[in-house]
Structures are given as structure tokens and as C-alpha cells.
Design a protein around this motif. Structure first.
Motif, PDB file in Angstrom:
ATOM      1  N   ILE A   1      13.536  31.357 -39.073  1.00 60.56           N
ATOM      2  CA  ILE A   1      12.782  32.447 -39.644  1.00 60.56           C
ATOM      3  C   ILE A   1      11.533  32.119 -38.839  1.00 60.56           C
ATOM      4  CG2 ILE A   1      11.642  33.538 -41.429  1.00 60.56           C
ATOM      5  CD1 ILE A   1      14.955  33.343 -41.741  1.00 60.56           C
TER       6      ILE A   1
ATOM      7  N   ASP B   1      16.883  39.309 -36.305  1.00 64.01           N
ATOM      8  CA  ASP B   1      16.616  39.427 -37.780  1.00 64.01           C
ATOM      9  C   ASP B   1      18.084  39.352 -38.847  1.00 64.01           C
ATOM     10  OD1 ASP B   1      13.976  40.656 -37.730  1.00 64.01           O
ATOM     11  OD2 ASP B   1      14.742  42.756 -37.231  1.00 64.01           O
ATOM     12  N   GLU B   2      18.989  38.812 -38.379  1.00 64.41           N
ATOM     13  CA  GLU B   2      20.184  38.675 -38.823  1.00 64.41           C
ATOM     14  C   GLU B   2      20.139  37.036 -39.063  1.00 64.41           C
ATOM     15  OE1 GLU B   2      22.156  40.716 -40.141  1.00 64.41           O
ATOM     16  OE2 GLU B   2      20.806  42.282 -39.304  1.00 64.41           O
ATOM     17  N   ASP B   3      19.193  36.180 -38.236  1.00 69.18           N
ATOM     18  CA  ASP B   3      19.302  34.734 -38.206  1.00 69.18           C
ATOM     19  C   ASP B   3      18.594  34.425 -39.710  1.00 69.18           C
ATOM     20  OD1 ASP B   3      19.033  32.168 -37.746  1.00 69.18           O
ATOM     21  OD2 ASP B   3      18.080  32.389 -36.116  1.00 69.18           O
ATOM     22  N   GLN B   4      19.537  33.464 -40.270  1.00 70.38           N
ATOM     23  CA  GLN B   4      18.992  33.075 -41.771  1.00 70.38           C
ATOM     24  C   GLN B   4      18.685  31.520 -41.569  1.00 70.38           C
ATOM     25  OE1 GLN B   4      18.485  34.889 -44.685  1.00 70.38           O
ATOM     26  NE2 GLN B   4      18.598  36.499 -43.150  1.00 70.38           N
TER      27      GLN B   4
ATOM     28  N   PRO C   1      20.789  25.361 -46.264  1.00 70.35           N
ATOM     29  CA  PRO C   1      20.797  25.935 -47.738  1.00 70.35           C
ATOM     30  C   PRO C   1      21.395  24.751 -48.650  1.00 70.35           C
ATOM     31  CG  PRO C   1      22.122  27.364 -46.311  1.00 70.35           C
ATOM     32  CD  PRO C   1      21.206  26.145 -45.385  1.00 70.35           C
TER      33      PRO C   1
ATOM     34  N   ARG D   1      11.567  30.367 -50.625  1.00 67.42           N
ATOM     35  CA  ARG D   1      13.061  29.824 -50.150  1.00 67.42           C
ATOM     36  C   ARG D   1      13.584  28.824 -51.086  1.00 67.42           C
ATOM     37  NH1 ARG D   1      14.862  32.501 -45.452  1.00 67.42           N
ATOM     38  NH2 ARG D   1      16.872  31.162 -45.747  1.00 67.42           N
TER      39      ARG D   1
END
Length: 180
Positions: A61, A55-58, A84, A120
Motif C-alpha cells: 500500500i 490499486d488492486e494490490d493488497q 494477513p 489494518r
């Protein structure tokens, strides 16, 4: 949950993991064609399975794909390699054998495009698939992806080198397709 016309993309549930592991990863040929790495056995219940979600992986997904009508688990989907700075990512998915050939993949790609572009704020999505994966090529092109190139003999799969096709979709082209 993100919803398409036939599928929903939701958070991965703990009880999804052994099903996806058994029906997708433990199928040596399917994994060898999809993963880009050599298959190796993984002990049931291992924390090393690709289907566990961080759940911390950005950057990667993951979603579970479910049938909207019945809530049945159909497979997994992901945006991976999210960049990003360049506002780009890759799309991937795997459907359970019982869910293949029913039009779910096209809807999954559509929902992933919505997630990537609208939620996103990405500018580009990309799909890489084996050149003989006609189903994935069709569903990508139905969603507006354009073939941008062929990586000749770039994938070692089950004892032979295969070509990969690179497909891309830009947000402005997706918007135009969505409005038609």
C-alpha cells in the motif's frame, strides 16, 4: 487522507510520480541504499516506475507524503509485504531531499503505525534499514520500534556489503507508547 501532526498520507496522484521518480529514484546513491536491487535507468513516463500505484494490490500500500500546512509533496511511504495471516507488514519511506532533517520521517512512521495497527488490524510492523542510517534508526526508535537484530553484510550497496538493522514493533507495545 491520514493525518499526523506535520504530515498527511494520501493517495498517490499522477503528477506526484515524475517528481518522486526524479528526486528519489534517479538519485543513484539514494536508490541503491533504499531499494535492495541494483539501480538501472528508467525512461521518463515509463509504466515500470516503482512510484506508480496498483490499486488492486493488497500486499503493498503506497502513499504520497504531504506537508499538512502547505500541501507540498514531501515524498512517498508504504506498508509493504502485508501478511494477513500473520498480521504483519513492513514500513518503508523516502523523503525528497528538501524534506529531510525536519522531523517529517518520525511523523510518517507514526501515521503508518496508526494505519497498520488501527485501520489494518495488524499485530506487528517491521523496519529494515542500513546500520549507518542514523536518521531512520532514530525515527523508528522514537515511535517505539525495538532493535531486534543485525543482518551482517547483508546489503550490497555501491560496491560494498553493509549491515542492516531489523526493528520491530508490536501493537501492544505501540498502544503503551501512545498512551504515555
Amino acid at each position: 487522507m491520514l493525518k499526523g501532526s506535520k504530515v498527511g498520507l494520501r493517495a498517490r496522484h499522477e503528477d506526484d510520480v515524475p517528481i518522486l521518480q526524479a528526486e528519489l529514484y534517479d538519485d543513484v546513491v539514494t536508490t541503491s541504499r533504499a531499494n535492495g536491487k541494483p539501480w538501472r535507468p528508467i525512461t521518463p513516463g515509463s509504466k515500470k516506475t516503482q512510484f506508480l500505484v496498483d490499486d488492486e494490490d493488497q500486499v503493498n500500500i503506497q502513499f504520497s507524503v504531504v506537508d499538512l500546512e502547505h500541501g507540498t509533496l514531501l515524498g512517498g511511504a508504504q506498508l509493504w509485504g502485508i501478511d494477513p495471516h500473520n498480521r504483519a507488514a513492513h514500513i518503508g519511506m523516502g523523503l525528497r531531499p528538501s524534506a529531510r532533517g525536519q522531523g517529517y520521517a518520525t511523523d510518517v512512521v507514526s501515521v503508518l503505525c496508526h494505519y497498520g495497527f488501527v485501520i489494518r488490524g495488524l499485530n506487528r510492523l517491521q523496519i529494515e534499514t542500513l546500520a549507518d542510517n542514523a536518521a531512520m534508526l532514530r525515527c523508528a526508535e522514537r515511535n517505539g520500534f525495538v532493535r531486534e537484530g543485525v543482518l551482517r553484510s547483508s546489503a550490497w550497496v555501491m560496491g560494498e556489503f553493509l549491515d542492516e538493522v531489523l526493528l520491530g514493533l508490536l501493537v501492544q507495545d505501540w498502544k503503551q507508547t501512545a498512551q504515555e
